[in-house]
Motif scaffolding. Structure first.
Motif, PDB file in Angstrom:
ATOM      1  N   ALA A   1       0.914  -1.164   0.038  1.00  0.00           N
ATOM      2  CA  ALA A   1      -0.112  -0.040   0.048  1.00  0.00           C
ATOM      3  C   ALA A   1       0.719   1.321  -0.028  1.00  0.00           C
ATOM      4  N   ASP A   2       1.956   1.354   0.676  1.00  0.00           N
ATOM      5  CA  ASP A   2       2.824   2.315   0.822  1.00  0.00           C
ATOM      6  C   ASP A   2       3.573   2.707  -0.664  1.00  0.00           C
TER       7      ASP A   2
ATOM      8  N   GLN B   1       5.631   8.170  -3.351  1.00  0.00           N
ATOM      9  CA  GLN B   1       6.706   8.003  -3.910  1.00  0.00           C
ATOM     10  C   GLN B   1       8.031   7.386  -3.162  1.00  0.00           C
ATOM     11  N   SER B   2       7.952   7.767  -1.969  1.00  0.00           N
ATOM     12  CA  SER B   2       8.874   7.297  -1.051  1.00  0.00           C
ATOM     13  C   SER B   2       8.825   5.634  -0.721  1.00  0.00           C
TER      14      SER B   2
ATOM     15  N   LEU C   1      10.418  -0.054  -2.674  1.00  0.00           N
ATOM     16  CA  LEU C   1      10.153  -1.363  -3.402  1.00  0.00           C
ATOM     17  C   LEU C   1      11.199  -1.134  -4.307  1.00  0.00           C
ATOM     18  N   GLU C   2      11.370  -0.242  -5.150  1.00  0.00           N
ATOM     19  CA  GLU C   2      12.360  -0.621  -6.330  1.00  0.00           C
ATOM     20  C   GLU C   2      13.719  -0.697  -5.890  1.00  0.00           C
ATOM     21  N   GLU C   3      14.084  -0.301  -4.848  1.00  0.00           N
ATOM     22  CA  GLU C   3      15.497  -0.726  -4.507  1.00  0.00           C
ATOM     23  C   GLU C   3      15.587  -2.406  -4.021  1.00  0.00           C
TER      24      GLU C   3
ATOM     25  N   MET D   1      10.826   4.152 -10.474  1.00  0.00           N
ATOM     26  CA  MET D   1       9.585   3.513 -10.241  1.00  0.00           C
ATOM     27  C   MET D   1       8.747   4.695  -9.342  1.00  0.00           C
ATOM     28  N   GLY D   2       7.591   4.617  -9.764  1.00  0.00           N
ATOM     29  CA  GLY D   2       6.495   5.631  -8.914  1.00  0.00           C
ATOM     30  C   GLY D   2       5.174   4.785  -8.456  1.00  0.00           C
ATOM     31  N   PRO D   3       4.394   5.322  -8.058  1.00  0.00           N
ATOM     32  CA  PRO D   3       3.165   4.689  -7.559  1.00  0.00           C
ATOM     33  C   PRO D   3       2.245   4.095  -8.755  1.00  0.00           C
ATOM     34  N   HIS D   4       2.163   5.125  -9.738  1.00  0.00           N
ATOM     35  CA  HIS D   4       1.417   4.801 -10.815  1.00  0.00           C
ATOM     36  C   HIS D   4       1.896   3.499 -11.638  1.00  0.00           C
TER      37      HIS D   4
END
Length: 727
Positions: free
Chosen positions: A484-485, A490-491, A496-498, A518-521
């Motif tokens: 969910a976060d 963006q944080s 998650l991207e890391e 990577m972004g929420p979208h």
């Protein structure tokens, strides 16, 4: 006995005759194996249409491989005659049981329908429509199994033709001579189910034209069956083929949900109790009673090492008259699978009660990969989906099955809305379904969806969708709900991207480390082809999250396709919501073993093993989750196919890449335990072209038509098979 007979076989009993040919029970000389042989009448040999139709029946039988369909052993055609050699099935026609019983209990009728749908499902998966499903063509066995027989007028799905079939069970489109589809068989199966429950056919009329009008226009008499079964009859007998379940597999899922809801989880056991008892009584007084105790024979000691059911269709040249075998015959429990009506005399009295069968472990939930085939005129679909059965709450089970079918329905609807141009090409849609996790809490499935058509780009259409379900509630668990976060900030997306890049140091596009962040979208907004799946999706395996990342969504070229990044649960546990972490687990070691349901029995195997989907060559039980294709280390599971020792196979098991097999020598032949039963065990030394060799082991199972072949000296396989749990 008259006319031409097949060399090498001795006729034992005449079993039936019809307008096309005669069927006999025969014994193979040398092995003693009993088979059913269907001979084409000699007067038909000069009619090319009838010979072609006879050939087509054998060809259809060779394509449909299932424990619920009587299988082909050989097709022989010479200038003197033609014959189909078939599996012999220890059963009696459903029509004989209905004559003796009048009508069946709802549970028994549902049992008959389930077995029939399993057989029809195998036919539909092979692209075949039976077109003559009726009580005469369903054989019921005393050992609680049934088989579908007689594919004499079967056609490929979508073909048109004359309105052939049995009038009492023909669908409206069949009367009109329109295209035959799997839903045509669904209609006939529902008519037979109605007859089983009520004691009479859905429609009765004195002449053919009146009967045609009833099937085409009369209201569906669903009110004559018990109320919990109304919906099944209403759906299965819909006048419009599009309003019926599209395939037998879909209807089977609906049947099991309705049966559990109406009659409880043990409905099938109750249904079989009386049905199997009556089948045993009728079999005992039939012409086939003498063979009821037949057992599997050991393979003949030939260098070929062939076993039953090669399924080949071979015709001899018109001039030579030479008998050409499609495969050596090794028959299991031998009785007839012919579709002929067996006339019996019954006193109506039940046989003495038998000892109850041994208790077997009941598995509450099963998830199966099934096949759905439909033609929509301007495009068609042939693909896989997953369906579950045995869930305690029928309402939850229905929600789960609807969610599991949604990726297929959405894919079809996407193409329907685009309305492809038939003048350009006919788009062929498909799906591949992979069960990535199945336990008592969660089911997670990965769907890979494709469109073969230039109208959807140079490579056609392509999409991946993950479906994860909470089996307690039936709710779909989406990637944004679990992370969910990352889906709202963006944080969170950066965190998650890391974690993903730590497991994919080459980035999301084949070594291109520079990309759009990577972004929420990327987790929430539609991006990919089709009905618009997000660029980042999560599928949940037993011990890791499998992220599907669409590389081109991060600024790369279109060549940056889908990439799977596997991240163990401990690496992302802190990024999951508390509710999701509790449901999915966050780092506990996966179970050491898993149970695999193979229909007749269950195997307990190491957790990392994977069972591939069924194909024309069978299945592969691979020792690694990363490799489930043909040629990977593992165990081949064939259904009635010969274990091949012919030269020319790759010698990969010997560690000899590029080499092929050149010969085979049998080292051992004996019976070995397979659970509580015995299997015919063999060992063969396979020689390779460069001098290397390896030993192939095989287990041929009684009555099932299944063969386990191990070329890789799979560790612990003997113990795994010895611990098999039979149903």
């Amino acid at each position: 006995m008259s006319g031409w007979t097949l060399p090498g076989f001795t006729e034992v009993k005449a079993l039936g005759e019809g307008g096309f040919g005669r069927v006999v029970l025969a014994r193979q000389e040398g092995t003693g194996a009993e088979v059913a042989i269907k001979y084409l009448y000699a007067e038909h040999l000069a009619d090319p249409r009838l010979v072609a139709a006879f050939r087509q029946e054998a060809r259809v039988l060779s394509q449909v491989v299932s424990p619920y369909v009587a299988r082909l052993h050989e097709f022989i055609e010479t200038p003197d005659g033609a014959a189909i050699v078939m599996e012999a099935v220890p059963g009696v026609p459903l029509s004989a049981i209905l004559t003796a019983e009048g009508e069946l209990t709802p549970e028994a009728a549902l049992v008959v329908l389930k077995g029939s749908l399993l057989g029809l499902s195998a036919a539909h998966a092979a692209g075949v429509v039976h077109r003559d499903y009726k009580p005469d063509n369903v054989l019921v066995r005393p050992d609680r199994q049934s088989k579908l027989v007689d594919f004499g007028i079967a056609v490929l799905a979508g073909e048109t033709g004359l309105s052939v079939g049995t009038p009492g069970y023909m669908a409206p489109e069949q009367w009109a001579g329109n295209a035959a589809t799997p839903s045509t068989d669904v209609y006939a199966a529902t008519c037979v189910f109605f007859q089983c429950v009520t004691g009479h056919r859905p429609y009765e009329a004195a002449d053919r034209e009146a009967l045609r009008n009833l099937h085409a226009h009369a209201p569906i008499p669903f009110g004559e069956v018990p109320e919990p079964l109304w919906r099944l009859v209403e759906r299965g007998m819909a006048k419009d083929p599009a309003a019926r379940p599209g395939t037998a597999a879909i209807f089977l899922s609906e049947l099991e949900s309705a049966a559990v809801a109406a009659y409880g989880p043990d409905w099938e056991d109750r249904g079989w109790t009386r049905l199997a008892q009556r089948a045993g009584a009728l079999l005992a007084v039939s012409p086939l009673a003498m063979l009821a105790g037949a057992t599997m024979l050991a393979p003949a000691g030939t260098g070929a090492g062939a076993v039953a059911g090669s399924g080949g269709v071979v015709a001899a040249g018109a001039g030579g008259g030479m008998l050409v075998k499609a495969g050596a015959i090794l028959v299991g429990a031998a009785l007839v699978g012919t579709g002929a009506v067996i006339v019996v005399n019954s006193t109506g009295e039940d046989p003495p009660p038998e000892a109850p069968p041994p208790a077997v472990e009941q598995v509450a939930l099963t998830a199966d990969v099934r096949t759905r085939t439909e033609n929509f005129g301007t495009f068609d679909f042939n693909g896989q989906y997953v369906a579950i059965s045995g869930l305690g709450d029928p309402a939850v089970q229905n929600r789960v099955n609807e969610a599991l079918m949604a990726p297929v329905d959405d894919w079809i609807e996407y193409v329907r809305e685009i309305n492809p141009d038939p003048a350009t090409d006919t788009p062929h849609l498909s799906t591949q379904a992979e069960i990535r996790r199945q336990d008592d809490k969660v089911l997670s499935v990965k769907y890979t969806r494709r469109i073969d058509s230039m109208q959807f780009g140079n490579r056609g259409g392509y999409s991946v969708r993950g479906v994860t379900l909470d089996l307690k509630t039936g709710d779909v668990l989406t990637t944004p709900e679990v992370f969910a976060d990352a889906a709202t900030s963006q944080s969170g997306a950066t965190a998650l991207e890391e974690r993903l890049l730590a497991r994919s140091p080459g980035g999301f596009c084949g070594g291109q480390t520079e990309h759009e962040p990577m972004g929420p979208h990327h987790l929430t907004q539609p991006y990919t082809a089709g009905d618009g799946d997000p660029a980042v999706q999560a599928v949940f395996a037993a011990d890791a999250v499998e992220f599907d990342v669409y590389g081109s969504a991060f600024g790369g070229p279109m060549a940056c396709d889908h990439q799977t990044v596997v991240v163990p649960y401990p690496d992302v546990a802190d990024l999951m919501t508390a509710e999701a972490a509790a449901l999915l687990g966050t780092g506990a070691a996966p179970p050491a073993e898993q149970r695999l349901d193979l229909g007749f029995f269950t195997l307990t195997v190491p957790q990392e093993w994977r069972l591939s989907n069924e194909s024309s060559t069978g299945r592969l039980l691979a020792r690694s989750a990363d490799c489930v294709r043909e040629g990977c280390p593992g165990v081949r599971i064939a259904y009635g196919s010969a274990v091949e020792h012919e030269p020319g196979r790759p010698c990969a098991p010997a560690g000899a890449p590029g080499q092929v097999t050149t010969g085979a020598e049998r080292l051992k032949q004996e019976l070995r335990p397979f659970g509580t039963k015995k299997a015919a065990y063999e060992e063969w030394r396979i020689t390779c072209s460069g001098g290397a060799d390896f030993v192939e082991r095989s287990w041929t199972l009684p009555k099932t038509g299944m063969i386990f072949a191990d070329d890789w000296n799979t560790p612990g396989l003997d113990q795994i098979l010895e611990r098999a749990t039979w149903r």
